[in-house]
Motif scaffolding. Structure first.
Motif, short mmCIF file in Angstrom:
data_model
loop_
_atom_site.label_atom_id
_atom_site.label_comp_id
_atom_site.label_asym_id
_atom_site.label_seq_id
_atom_site.Cartn_x
_atom_site.Cartn_y
_atom_site.Cartn_z
N ALA A 157 -19.03 -29.84 54.61
CA ALA A 157 -18.85 -30.60 53.37
C ALA A 157 -20.11 -31.41 53.09
N LEU A 158 -20.40 -31.56 51.81
CA LEU A 158 -21.47 -32.43 51.34
C LEU A 158 -20.82 -33.61 50.63
N ASP A 159 -21.10 -34.82 51.09
CA ASP A 159 -20.52 -36.01 50.48
C ASP A 159 -21.57 -36.67 49.60
N VAL A 160 -21.42 -36.52 48.30
CA VAL A 160 -22.39 -37.01 47.33
C VAL A 160 -22.12 -38.48 47.03
N GLY A 161 -23.17 -39.29 47.04
CA GLY A 161 -22.99 -40.73 46.86
C GLY A 161 -22.15 -41.28 47.99
N CYS A 162 -22.52 -40.93 49.21
CA CYS A 162 -21.65 -41.22 50.37
C CYS A 162 -21.51 -42.71 50.64
N GLY A 163 -22.40 -43.54 50.08
CA GLY A 163 -22.27 -44.98 50.28
C GLY A 163 -22.29 -45.34 51.76
N THR A 164 -21.32 -46.13 52.18
CA THR A 164 -21.25 -46.56 53.58
C THR A 164 -20.47 -45.59 54.46
N GLY A 165 -20.04 -44.46 53.87
CA GLY A 165 -19.44 -43.40 54.68
C GLY A 165 -17.93 -43.35 54.70
N LYS A 166 -17.27 -43.98 53.74
CA LYS A 166 -15.82 -44.03 53.77
C LYS A 166 -15.16 -42.65 53.70
N GLU B 293 -13.91 -40.02 57.43
CA GLU B 293 -12.58 -39.41 57.53
C GLU B 293 -12.68 -37.90 57.64
N LEU B 294 -13.59 -37.29 56.90
CA LEU B 294 -13.77 -35.84 57.02
C LEU B 294 -14.22 -35.46 58.44
N ARG B 295 -15.15 -36.22 58.99
CA ARG B 295 -15.60 -35.95 60.36
C ARG B 295 -14.45 -36.11 61.35
N ARG B 296 -13.64 -37.13 61.14
CA ARG B 296 -12.49 -37.33 62.03
C ARG B 296 -11.55 -36.15 62.02
N ARG B 297 -11.51 -35.45 60.90
CA ARG B 297 -10.63 -34.28 60.75
C ARG B 297 -11.33 -32.97 61.11
N GLY B 298 -12.50 -33.05 61.70
CA GLY B 298 -13.15 -31.87 62.23
C GLY B 298 -14.12 -31.16 61.32
N VAL B 299 -14.48 -31.77 60.18
CA VAL B 299 -15.41 -31.16 59.23
C VAL B 299 -16.83 -31.61 59.55
N THR B 300 -17.79 -30.71 59.47
CA THR B 300 -19.20 -31.06 59.59
C THR B 300 -19.67 -31.57 58.23
N VAL B 301 -20.14 -32.81 58.19
CA VAL B 301 -20.42 -33.49 56.91
C VAL B 301 -21.88 -33.92 56.85
N LEU B 302 -22.49 -33.70 55.70
CA LEU B 302 -23.79 -34.27 55.38
C LEU B 302 -23.61 -35.19 54.18
N GLY B 303 -24.14 -36.41 54.28
CA GLY B 303 -24.09 -37.34 53.17
C GLY B 303 -25.41 -37.37 52.42
N VAL B 304 -25.31 -37.62 51.11
CA VAL B 304 -26.48 -37.84 50.26
C VAL B 304 -26.24 -39.12 49.49
N ASP B 305 -27.19 -40.05 49.56
CA ASP B 305 -27.06 -41.30 48.82
C ASP B 305 -28.45 -41.83 48.48
N PRO B 306 -28.62 -42.38 47.26
CA PRO B 306 -29.95 -42.85 46.86
C PRO B 306 -30.35 -44.19 47.45
N ASP B 307 -29.40 -44.95 48.03
CA ASP B 307 -29.71 -46.30 48.49
C ASP B 307 -29.83 -46.32 50.01
N PRO B 308 -31.01 -46.62 50.54
CA PRO B 308 -31.17 -46.62 52.00
C PRO B 308 -30.33 -47.67 52.71
N ARG B 309 -29.99 -48.77 52.01
CA ARG B 309 -29.19 -49.81 52.65
C ARG B 309 -27.75 -49.35 52.83
N MET B 310 -27.22 -48.64 51.85
CA MET B 310 -25.88 -48.07 52.00
C MET B 310 -25.90 -46.97 53.06
N ALA B 311 -26.93 -46.13 53.01
CA ALA B 311 -27.03 -45.03 53.96
C ALA B 311 -27.14 -45.54 55.39
N ALA B 312 -27.80 -46.68 55.58
CA ALA B 312 -27.94 -47.24 56.93
C ALA B 312 -26.58 -47.61 57.52
#
Length: 266
Positions: A59-68, A72-91
C-alpha cells in the motif's frame, strides 16, 4: 485518547473544499506534528476491515502525516510506504516505524513501484486533483483501489450553538468544528471523471467519542485554518471553548463519522 465506541455504515458522502492551491495552510501541520499525532483521532477498524477484505500486499499512504493510517495497515500485515511533503510530520511517522519519502505526491518519483492499494486519510484535498488522479492511475496495479477518507466531528446542538457564538465573536472567518457536514449536498467523486477509474458508492462509518475540554482544544488546534490564527488568537478561542465545555459537564460527546471515497483502477 478518545475511545471508539460504535460505528455503522451509511451511504452519504460529505463534500470538502479542495484546498490544494493553498500552500500556506497545507504547510501548517508540521509546526504541530506532535499535537496532531496526539489529538487527531484514529480511523474506524471497520474501515480497515473493508479495505483489506480483498488481498493487499503493498500500500502507498499518500499524505501519511504522522502515520495514523500506515501504522494500522502495517499492524495488519501490509507493506506500506508513506509519502508526505512535510519532513516534520514524516519524522513522527518514522518514529512509529513507517517508511516515508518526503515529497508531494504529484511530484513523487515512483521508480517503477506499483501498489495494490492507495490510502489517503484526511489529506486528498491537499493534492492537485488532476495530477493526483494521473499519479494514482500510474502506480496502481490493474484492479487495485484508491481509498480517500476524512473524519468529521459533530457535537450536540445545544453545545454547537454556544460554540458558534464563540467563533462569531473571536474567529468569524473560521469553519466551526462541531457542525454536521453530512447534511450538505453530496459531492461526486472527482475520480469518476477519469477514464482509468471506476468509482464505488460512497460510505460513511459512524462513531461516538467522548473528549475532555483539553482534548477538544488539542483537536481543533491541529486544523489548518485554526493554526493560521496565530498563538494568541488561537489561545483565546480554545480557552473560550473550554469554558463552554466546562459549563456542559466538562465532556464533549462527538457523534462523528469517517466518510470514504473508493475507486478502482481499471
Amino acid at each position: 485518547m478518545p475511545v471508539l465506541t460504535s460505528w455503522m455504515a451509511q451511504t452519504e458522502v460529505v463534500p470538502l473544499e479542495h484546498l490544494h492551491g493553498d500552500q500556506r495552510r497545507a504547510s501548517s501541520f508540521g509546526s504541530v506534528a506532535s499535537t496532531y499525532d496526539d489529538f487527531r483521532p484514529d480511523y474506524p477498524p471497520a474501515l480497515f476491515d473493508d479495505l483489506l477484505a480483498e488481498p493487499v500486499g503493498t500500500a502507498l499512504d499518500v499524505g501519511c502525516g504522522t502515520g495514523k493510517v500506515a501504522v494500522e495497515l502495517r499492524r495488519r500485515g501490509v507493506t506500506v510506504l508513506g509519502v508526505d511533503p512535510d519532513p516534520r510530520m514524516a519524522a513522527v511517522a518514522a518514529e512509529h516505524g513507517v517508511d516515508v519519502e518526503v515529497t508531494q505526491f504529484e511530484r513523487w518519483d515512483d521508480a517503477g513501484r506499483r501498489f495494490d492499494l492507495i490510502t489517503c486519510g484526511h489529506a486528498w484535498h491537499w493534492v492537485d486533483p488532476a495530477k493526483g488522479a494521473e499519479a494514482g492511475s500510474r502506480v496502481l496495479r490493474p484492479g487495485a483501489r484508491i481509498a480517500r477518507f476524512w473524519n468529521y466531528h459533530v457535537v450536540p446542538p445545544r453545545l454547537l450553538r454556544e460554540f458558534e457564538e464563540v467563533y462569531a465573536d473571536l474567529a468569524p472567518a473560521l469553519t466551526v468544528i462541531g457542525r454536521d457536514p453530512s447534511r450538505d449536498s453530496a459531492q461526486a467523486d472527482p475520480l469518476g471523471r477519469h477514464t482509468a477509474f471506476v468509482t464505488a458508492r460512497p460510505r460513511t462509518y459512524r462513531w461516538v467519542r467522548r473528549l475532555t475540554s483539553d482534548q477538544w482544544s488539542g483537536l481543533i488546534s491541529t486544523f489548518s485554518d485554526h493554526q493560521l490564527l496565530g498563538l494568541e488568537a488561537l489561545f483565546r478561542l480554545t480557552t473560550a471553548l473550554e469554558t463552554v465545555i466546562q459549563r456542559h459537564g466538562g465532556i464533549v460527546t462527538v457523534n462523528g463519522g469517517t466518510y470514504l471515497q473508493l475507486a478502482r483502477r481499471v
